[in-house]
Design a protein around this motif. Structure first.
Motif, PDB file in Angstrom:
ATOM      1  N   ILE A   1     -29.060  55.684  49.436  1.00 19.92           N
ATOM      2  CA  ILE A   1     -28.098  56.753  49.527  1.00 19.92           C
ATOM      3  C   ILE A   1     -26.991  56.836  49.050  1.00 19.92           C
ATOM      4  O   ILE A   1     -26.564  58.013  48.495  1.00 19.92           O
ATOM      5  CB  ILE A   1     -28.967  57.659  50.684  1.00 19.92           C
ATOM      6  N   ALA A   2     -26.530  55.533  49.760  1.00 20.57           N
ATOM      7  CA  ALA A   2     -24.346  55.769  49.575  1.00 20.57           C
ATOM      8  C   ALA A   2     -24.267  55.637  48.360  1.00 20.57           C
ATOM      9  O   ALA A   2     -23.944  56.154  47.811  1.00 20.57           O
ATOM     10  CB  ALA A   2     -24.343  54.701  50.502  1.00 20.57           C
TER      11      ALA A   2
ATOM     12  N   THR B   1     -39.588  65.333  59.452  1.00 25.98           N
ATOM     13  CA  THR B   1     -38.844  63.789  59.346  1.00 25.98           C
ATOM     14  C   THR B   1     -37.539  64.372  58.969  1.00 25.98           C
ATOM     15  O   THR B   1     -36.509  63.180  59.635  1.00 25.98           O
ATOM     16  CB  THR B   1     -39.845  63.190  57.693  1.00 25.98           C
ATOM     17  N   ALA B   2     -37.303  65.114  58.845  1.00 26.17           N
ATOM     18  CA  ALA B   2     -35.368  65.287  58.605  1.00 26.17           C
ATOM     19  C   ALA B   2     -34.545  65.235  60.162  1.00 26.17           C
ATOM     20  O   ALA B   2     -33.705  64.869  59.563  1.00 26.17           O
ATOM     21  CB  ALA B   2     -35.381  67.017  58.405  1.00 26.17           C
ATOM     22  N   PRO B   3     -34.954  65.236  61.043  1.00 29.93           N
ATOM     23  CA  PRO B   3     -34.015  64.895  62.413  1.00 29.93           C
ATOM     24  C   PRO B   3     -34.423  63.205  62.404  1.00 29.93           C
ATOM     25  O   PRO B   3     -33.131  62.855  62.644  1.00 29.93           O
ATOM     26  CB  PRO B   3     -34.951  65.344  63.498  1.00 29.93           C
TER      27      PRO B   3
ATOM     28  N   VAL C   1     -28.815  58.456  59.199  1.00 28.79           N
ATOM     29  CA  VAL C   1     -27.814  58.949  57.360  1.00 28.79           C
ATOM     30  C   VAL C   1     -27.052  59.823  58.018  1.00 28.79           C
ATOM     31  O   VAL C   1     -25.694  58.725  57.635  1.00 28.79           O
ATOM     32  CB  VAL C   1     -29.106  59.448  56.216  1.00 28.79           C
ATOM     33  N   LEU C   2     -27.014  60.939  58.413  1.00 25.76           N
ATOM     34  CA  LEU C   2     -25.946  60.803  58.621  1.00 25.76           C
ATOM     35  C   LEU C   2     -25.331  61.534  59.859  1.00 25.76           C
ATOM     36  O   LEU C   2     -23.632  61.052  59.616  1.00 25.76           O
ATOM     37  CB  LEU C   2     -25.961  62.584  58.263  1.00 25.76           C
ATOM     38  N   LEU C   3     -25.510  60.903  61.151  1.00 22.91           N
ATOM     39  CA  LEU C   3     -24.889  61.415  62.464  1.00 22.91           C
ATOM     40  C   LEU C   3     -24.565  59.592  62.497  1.00 22.91           C
ATOM     41  O   LEU C   3     -23.418  59.872  63.392  1.00 22.91           O
ATOM     42  CB  LEU C   3     -25.906  61.810  63.560  1.00 22.91           C
ATOM     43  N   ARG C   4     -25.780  59.040  61.855  1.00 17.29           N
ATOM     44  CA  ARG C   4     -25.303  57.218  62.225  1.00 17.29           C
ATOM     45  C   ARG C   4     -25.556  57.369  63.876  1.00 17.29           C
ATOM     46  O   ARG C   4     -24.302  55.719  64.783  1.00 17.29           O
ATOM     47  CB  ARG C   4     -24.257  57.086  61.519  1.00 17.29           C
TER      48      ARG C   4
ATOM     49  N   MET D   1     -30.282  52.240  52.943  1.00 18.68           N
ATOM     50  CA  MET D   1     -28.931  52.995  53.626  1.00 18.68           C
ATOM     51  C   MET D   1     -28.319  53.229  52.135  1.00 18.68           C
ATOM     52  O   MET D   1     -27.175  53.838  51.333  1.00 18.68           O
ATOM     53  CB  MET D   1     -27.926  52.395  54.971  1.00 18.68           C
TER      54      MET D   1
ATOM     55  N   ILE E   1     -41.221  67.752  55.627  1.00 16.09           N
ATOM     56  CA  ILE E   1     -39.788  67.730  55.655  1.00 16.09           C
ATOM     57  C   ILE E   1     -39.148  67.894  57.736  1.00 16.09           C
ATOM     58  O   ILE E   1     -38.036  67.605  58.133  1.00 16.09           O
ATOM     59  CB  ILE E   1     -38.846  68.432  55.079  1.00 16.09           C
ATOM     60  N   ALA E   2     -39.757  69.042  57.888  1.00 19.06           N
ATOM     61  CA  ALA E   2     -39.290  69.569  58.920  1.00 19.06           C
ATOM     62  C   ALA E   2     -39.400  67.807  60.583  1.00 19.06           C
ATOM     63  O   ALA E   2     -39.008  67.542  61.575  1.00 19.06           O
ATOM     64  CB  ALA E   2     -39.943  70.756  59.860  1.00 19.06           C
TER      65      ALA E   2
ATOM     66  N   TYR F   1     -34.025  61.077  59.663  1.00 18.12           N
ATOM     67  CA  TYR F   1     -32.717  61.083  58.475  1.00 18.12           C
ATOM     68  C   TYR F   1     -31.279  62.401  58.861  1.00 18.12           C
ATOM     69  O   TYR F   1     -30.438  60.918  58.926  1.00 18.12           O
ATOM     70  CB  TYR F   1     -33.349  62.092  57.379  1.00 18.12           C
ATOM     71  N   HIS F   2     -31.563  62.613  59.972  1.00 19.96           N
ATOM     72  CA  HIS F   2     -30.133  63.814  59.891  1.00 19.96           C
ATOM     73  C   HIS F   2     -29.761  62.487  61.172  1.00 19.96           C
ATOM     74  O   HIS F   2     -28.314  62.269  60.708  1.00 19.96           O
ATOM     75  CB  HIS F   2     -30.485  64.767  61.026  1.00 19.96           C
ATOM     76  N   HIS F   3     -30.223  61.779  61.980  1.00 17.10           N
ATOM     77  CA  HIS F   3     -29.536  61.045  62.439  1.00 17.10           C
ATOM     78  C   HIS F   3     -29.224  59.656  62.915  1.00 17.10           C
ATOM     79  O   HIS F   3     -28.332  59.393  62.659  1.00 17.10           O
ATOM     80  CB  HIS F   3     -30.651  60.584  63.855  1.00 17.10           C
TER      81      HIS F   3
END
Lengths: 206, 206
Positions: free
Chosen positions: A118-119, A169-171, A177-180, A115, A166-167, A173-175
């Motif tokens: 990425i930050a 692993t993307a969920p 890193v982004l949605l947290r 994290m 990517i399909a 990272y989305h949860h």
């Protein structure tokens, strides 16, 4: 992926690299960057603190890395050069789930260097470029998962490996890193299942 | 999702809200935050610059929003309260592709407020919390896409709407925000296809 987990381990490939003082100083400095970043995040990262923690003269650190962005870029590059092999579980679904578990672990450990990296990429253009190279390296290394599935007859040979990975692993990272959202222990398996079913239905065939 | 596109438009719901001076000042200040954030990013955002741009007295801005994190949180909340309806194209695949095109557009416009908001969420805990609320609101609003597909008979009624929506959109965010690859004009359709095929194969059935 696993940008972080890898870099988080004070890594044998850097540490054991042959070569004298120069290589040793790089190891000491990058270990100090890792520790400072994990403890204090990007905002707490300074050239002077890294030099002090590494036990290396400030002038040496400034001459070789110039600025915090340079330290981060070198840390990412060192992580990219580390040997890493995706687990071989015997099935596409199992391999993707294992990969996703590694990703989830790297973001849920405290402190998470993943994290923090990425930050940092949102703050330093040099770190952002280095992170792009690291992602690319990791996805390339992960393509063996798809190659094994093709050899086992689980996938057609014209599947787009990168799109599938990517399909899958993307969920995660989305949860994370982004949605947290709080880590969902089922998500690594679920995302692997989704990608496997989509692949079986021809989603990634070129 | 569309956290950004929405907030990027100087938004009618805030602007036309009935109420006198207080509402008007909020509109002026949030419009100024949007403009400053898009032009200068988080690092260039200051209470004083926002007050000056909004034509509102500094003391008023400090009293009501306290700090930059407070301004961002209010901006995100205003975006969350805006009316937004996903496009109805007549098919699950079409609706998901339209949603993905909106997401891609919001990150590729220059300057991208979407990217600035996400970057800010790595700097301010208050902004991060507000962004989580905004994502949640947007995914809830997007569930109508899945409800329509169920009514059309494209999906079974026990499908997990949120999981499907995240699978459909996550590759876009992964490329645009994390991998920072150049926008791929085919990705909105491809990610929609992947999610639609996975749904057809039962991936999101509870």
């Amino acid at each position: 992926m696993r940008s972080a987990a890898d870099a988080a381990e004070p890594a044998p490939p850097v540490r054991s690299r042959p070569g004298g003082r120069t290589a040793r100083i790089r190891t000491q400095v990058l270990d100090a960057v890792t520790a400072e970043l994990a403890e204090h995040g990007y905002d707490g990262l300074s050239m002077d603190a890294v030099a002090a923690r590494a036990g290396v003269h400030r002038a040496t650190v400034y001459r070789r890395w110039q600025e915090v962005g340079g330290l981060l870029a070198d840390l990412f590059d060192a992580a990219g050069n580390q040997r890493w092999d995706p687990r071989d579980t015997g099935s596409l679904h199992g391999d993707l789930a294992a990969l996703n578990h590694e990703i989830q672990d790297s973001f849920t450990e405290q402190p998470s260097l993943a994290m923090a990296l990425i930050a940092a990429s949102f703050r330093s253009e040099e770190a952002a470029r280095a992170l792009r190279r690291l992602w690319d390296e990791r996805y390339t290394q992960s393509e063996i998962i798809v190659e094994r599935a093709i050899q086992r007859g689980e996938l057609p040979s014209d599947v787009d490996a990168r799109a599938l990975l990517i399909a899958a692993t993307a969920p995660l990272y989305h949860h994370l890193v982004l949605l947290r959202t709080p880590p969902d222990p089922h998500l690594p398996e679920l995302a692997a299942t989704t990608a496997t079913l989509a692949a079986g239905a021809g989603a990634f065939t070129r």
